[in-house]
Design a protein around this motif. Sequence first.
Motif, PDB file in Angstrom:
ATOM      1  N   UNK A 157       7.370   9.623  22.496  1.00  0.00           N
ATOM      2  CA  UNK A 157       8.558   9.216  23.261  1.00  0.00           C
ATOM      3  C   UNK A 157       8.173   8.510  24.556  1.00  0.00           C
ATOM      4  N   UNK A 158       6.870   8.385  24.807  1.00  0.00           N
ATOM      5  CA  UNK A 158       6.394   7.741  26.039  1.00  0.00           C
ATOM      6  C   UNK A 158       6.325   6.231  25.905  1.00  0.00           C
ATOM      7  N   UNK A 159       5.744   5.607  26.910  1.00  0.00           N
ATOM      8  CA  UNK A 159       5.681   4.151  26.967  1.00  0.00           C
ATOM      9  C   UNK A 159       4.840   3.570  25.813  1.00  0.00           C
ATOM     10  N   UNK A 160       3.569   3.918  25.751  1.00  0.00           N
ATOM     11  CA  UNK A 160       2.704   3.380  24.686  1.00  0.00           C
ATOM     12  C   UNK A 160       3.122   3.941  23.322  1.00  0.00           C
ATOM     13  N   UNK A 161       3.399   5.247  23.302  1.00  0.00           N
ATOM     14  CA  UNK A 161       3.722   5.926  22.035  1.00  0.00           C
ATOM     15  C   UNK A 161       4.919   5.332  21.324  1.00  0.00           C
ATOM     16  N   UNK A 172      -7.702  11.079  12.492  1.00  0.00           N
ATOM     17  CA  UNK A 172      -7.247  11.427  13.840  1.00  0.00           C
ATOM     18  C   UNK A 172      -7.601  10.328  14.838  1.00  0.00           C
ATOM     19  N   UNK A 173      -6.618   9.946  15.662  1.00  0.00           N
ATOM     20  CA  UNK A 173      -6.913   8.999  16.743  1.00  0.00           C
ATOM     21  C   UNK A 173      -6.540   9.611  18.091  1.00  0.00           C
ATOM     22  N   UNK A 174      -7.482   9.579  19.025  1.00  0.00           N
ATOM     23  CA  UNK A 174      -7.223  10.047  20.391  1.00  0.00           C
ATOM     24  C   UNK A 174      -7.055   8.844  21.301  1.00  0.00           C
ATOM     25  N   UNK A 175      -5.941   8.829  22.075  1.00  0.00           N
ATOM     26  CA  UNK A 175      -5.860   7.789  23.105  1.00  0.00           C
ATOM     27  C   UNK A 175      -6.498   8.365  24.354  1.00  0.00           C
ATOM     28  N   UNK A 176      -7.667   7.846  24.670  1.00  0.00           N
ATOM     29  CA  UNK A 176      -8.349   8.253  25.888  1.00  0.00           C
ATOM     30  C   UNK A 176      -8.028   7.209  26.965  1.00  0.00           C
ATOM     31  N   UNK A 177      -8.854   7.111  27.951  1.00  0.00           N
ATOM     32  CA  UNK A 177      -8.508   6.259  29.093  1.00  0.00           C
ATOM     33  C   UNK A 177      -9.758   5.679  29.757  1.00  0.00           C
ATOM     34  N   UNK A 192       0.825  -1.205   0.000  1.00  0.00           N
ATOM     35  CA  UNK A 192       0.000   0.000   0.000  1.00  0.00           C
ATOM     36  C   UNK A 192       0.866   1.265   0.000  1.00  0.00           C
ATOM     37  N   UNK A 193       0.197   2.404  -0.211  1.00  0.00           N
ATOM     38  CA  UNK A 193       0.888   3.692  -0.263  1.00  0.00           C
ATOM     39  C   UNK A 193       1.493   4.016   1.103  1.00  0.00           C
ATOM     40  N   UNK A 194       2.718   4.563   1.091  1.00  0.00           N
ATOM     41  CA  UNK A 194       3.356   4.926   2.351  1.00  0.00           C
ATOM     42  C   UNK A 194       2.667   6.162   2.948  1.00  0.00           C
ATOM     43  N   UNK A 195       2.347   6.088   4.243  1.00  0.00           N
ATOM     44  CA  UNK A 195       1.647   7.199   4.896  1.00  0.00           C
ATOM     45  C   UNK A 195       2.623   8.034   5.708  1.00  0.00           C
ATOM     46  N   UNK A 196       2.311   9.319   5.835  1.00  0.00           N
ATOM     47  CA  UNK A 196       3.092  10.166   6.742  1.00  0.00           C
ATOM     48  C   UNK A 196       2.233  10.383   7.992  1.00  0.00           C
ATOM     49  N   UNK A 197       2.788   9.994   9.141  1.00  0.00           N
ATOM     50  CA  UNK A 197       1.991   9.944  10.374  1.00  0.00           C
ATOM     51  C   UNK A 197       2.651  10.741  11.500  1.00  0.00           C
ATOM     52  N   UNK A 198       1.853  11.526  12.200  1.00  0.00           N
ATOM     53  CA  UNK A 198       2.347  12.215  13.400  1.00  0.00           C
ATOM     54  C   UNK A 198       1.913  11.426  14.622  1.00  0.00           C
ATOM     55  N   UNK A 199       2.849  11.215  15.554  1.00  0.00           N
ATOM     56  CA  UNK A 199       2.508  10.600  16.839  1.00  0.00           C
ATOM     57  C   UNK A 199       2.900  11.596  17.925  1.00  0.00           C
ATOM     58  N   UNK A 200       1.905  12.201  18.593  1.00  0.00           N
ATOM     59  CA  UNK A 200       2.238  13.082  19.716  1.00  0.00           C
ATOM     60  C   UNK A 200       2.397  12.190  20.956  1.00  0.00           C
ATOM     61  N   UNK A 201       3.356  12.557  21.796  1.00  0.00           N
ATOM     62  CA  UNK A 201       3.640  11.708  22.964  1.00  0.00           C
ATOM     63  C   UNK A 201       4.322  10.413  22.555  1.00  0.00           C
ATOM     64  N   UNK A 226      -2.852  10.964  18.544  1.00  0.00           N
ATOM     65  CA  UNK A 226      -2.650  11.968  19.586  1.00  0.00           C
ATOM     66  C   UNK A 226      -2.594  11.292  20.966  1.00  0.00           C
ATOM     67  N   UNK A 227      -1.350  11.126  21.465  1.00  0.00           N
ATOM     68  CA  UNK A 227      -1.146  10.446  22.755  1.00  0.00           C
ATOM     69  C   UNK A 227      -0.619  11.371  23.839  1.00  0.00           C
ATOM     70  N   UNK A 228      -0.167  12.576  23.438  1.00  0.00           N
ATOM     71  CA  UNK A 228       0.549  13.429  24.387  1.00  0.00           C
ATOM     72  C   UNK A 228      -0.301  13.762  25.609  1.00  0.00           C
ATOM     73  N   UNK A 229       0.112  13.242  26.741  1.00  0.00           N
ATOM     74  CA  UNK A 229      -0.556  13.503  28.020  1.00  0.00           C
ATOM     75  C   UNK A 229       0.094  12.607  29.071  1.00  0.00           C
TER      76      UNK A 229
END
Length: 322
Positions: free
Chosen positions: A127-131, A227-232, A116-125, A188-191
């Motif tokens: 550098x954390x455990x899950x991220x 957009x994906x939000x990691x909630x809790x 498949x086509x290569x995607x450009x993805x941002x991952x906030x957070x 979006x994981x930054x928190x």
Amino acid sequence: MKQLHKQASVNYRRDEEMPGNQYSPKTLKHPRSLPRSINYLFREQRLLFVLVGVLIGSTFFILQPTLSRLGPSEARTAVTSSLSGSSSVVQSSNRGSSGIFQRRSVSGRVPADLGRRRLRIVVTGGAGFVGSHLVDKLIARGDEVIVIDNFFTGRKDNLVHLFGNPRFELIRHDVVEPILLEVDQIYHLACPASPVHYKYNPVKTIKTNVMGTLNMLGLAKRVGARFLLTSTSEVYGDPLEHPQKETYWGNVNPIGERSCYDEGKRTAETLTMDYHRGAGVEVRIARIFNTYGPRMCLDDGRVVSNFVAQVWFSSLAHVTSI
Ligand SMILES: O=C(O)[C@H]1O[C@H](OP(=O)(O)OP(=O)(O)OC[C@H]2O[C@@H](n3ccc(=O)[nH]c3=O)[C@H](O)[C@@H]2O)[C@H](O)[C@@H](O)[C@@H]1O
């Protein structure tokens, strides 16, 4: 007025005096000029050169978008196999649609093994455990990943093995400030996730959840990214239902010590759904329950790491609520 009238009558008289005073349209070009231009085109094989030019141009524009998304070595493979008449092409569905990439066989345009086509993805957070584990997965899948992190609880050590990878970028940035990037997807994981960390500066925690999520949703809307939000699971508060279903609305104390996190994530979920309903942003929400594993700090403060740390250091495990 008089003068004008005089001039007009003079002109009229002049027209009358002119011999053959009829309207004479612009003379047409000689009809022989058309065959002459065709003759010009055929002479000295000019037409052949024009056609060859058009062919080269269109080949370039057909191949260019595919090649620009590949690394140099993959591009070389792509060119070689497309020249040798390979018979597979990968076509992606529209960004707004399901986002699942469909493989279709069409003769001789794009090489067989591209996937498949290569995607450009941002991952906030990221550098954390899950991220950081998510980033590893995305890189292994063949995508380009940009990590945004302010290193409040994340560590460069979690990503150091990717530093030489041309498909990986790391930006030190706080998501409470806007940032503009051209991307296909945003995770979006930054928190801060551990109670010790999110209670450390509760105002900053809720600001990260509200402002940070707003900024990332704004970016998703602007560039048309998914957009994906990691909630809790904390959005359920002190739940009155066990186990909690997605349809359960929770039982949250809005003025308690944990509410900077609980209510912060609830607001982040609200914003996510409002951008979906109001602006058509394609969204996902993942409510993460208790996680543990490699790269988690032993003093993280969450339940599993607490048990492990207690057993490790004193061989006694205490159950306390934080
Ligand atoms: O289990 C969960 O519910 C949580 O799981 C993950 O959190 P986790 O990876 O376990 O926690 P950390 O290791 O603390 O990672 C958070 C990352 O966000 C970063 N961060 C934190 C705060 C901030 O303002 N900006 C920011 O970039 C930290 O530096 C860190 O890299 C997700 O990142 C959280 O959004 C989610 O709520």
